[in-house]
Scaffold this motif. Sequence first.
Motif: not given
Length: 363
Positions: A123-124, A303-309
């Motif tokens: 997810t990361a 990074a585009d976003g975090d693991p939740l994203f």
Amino acid sequence: MSWVLGVDSGGSGLRVALADAGDPAGPRADAGPGGREYCAATANSREPVRTGGAGIDAAHMLEQLVPMARDLLERAGAGPLSAVVIGAAGMGTLGGRLRAELPAALEGALGVRRLGLAADAVTAYAGALGSRPGAVVAAGTGVIALGTDLSVWRRADGWGHLLGDCGSGAWIGRAGLEAALRAHDGRRGGSAVLLERMESVLGAAPELPGIVYPRSDRPAVLAAFAPEVARCADHDPVAAGILARAAGHIAEAAAAVCPPADEVPDGCEVALTGGLLKLGEPLLRPLRAELAEQLPHARQVPADGDPLFGALRLAAALAAGDLRLPTHPTLLHVPDGTRRDHRKIQPDKKGQTALHRPLPEQP
């Protein structure tokens, strides 16, 4: 409207987010990475999911997740969920019960028929690069690198603070404390500056073994000293040398998993994510140099976003029948039948689908 749920389960608790399956990166009510909005609603639990001898406790995860999901759906006035992706620390080695029990349980409780169970490193990766080939290093208390050419996964490190996690917060903190103790003993390689910081924040040298060794959260105790090493780096060559070696280790992990140039003729990307980046330029400066030297064919990107994203991106891809990242028995498990006969999301004008569309810029 079709809805997807993303879940991020780790040592600090459970985070859950709800988003529009057609555009999980679209503007919503809650702020995501960098203050940009990306989902309809989020919920957080500060209680980590229990892990025992049988692995991650599926019943405990369900006990927290199902009420949170129902609450999010009610708050958003949302209909049934099209897909759910759960990213969890330890999924690769401790996720057997989740893979065995969650598909039927979530279908019964939430009507979920499209489910993905992913390691938090996956997810990361999805949060950072979407479905683009390359490498992502998740660096915090520990370090793990994951890379793919979109056909297979490559993994490096993530072996824990005793056997690996080289360059991590725990590694930096331990190296800083060792340098402090060397100074205390009068051995070569010591740092009087780090000794002073150690005595200030932890205690006198003779007390240190009693402070560190009995702790069950020893990696976190060691990692807590990493910011002290970073603060000293500008005026202490020993501290600067520790961060330079850490940068080398992190870049080595990225190089070990990044697809070689002949496998990705169009090029690939490398991104970094995780709390260790908060150490700032004392670490990032040598890290950029090491990545450029060890991975000259890869572009360094934020990074585009975090693991939740990333979990939301993967859930949107499952809902669309457009999952491009490779499945794997433990890293990215998709139960049989999940990917069959699903409507595809049409690419936008730039040819991007929801999985690899970056977060929008904040107006």
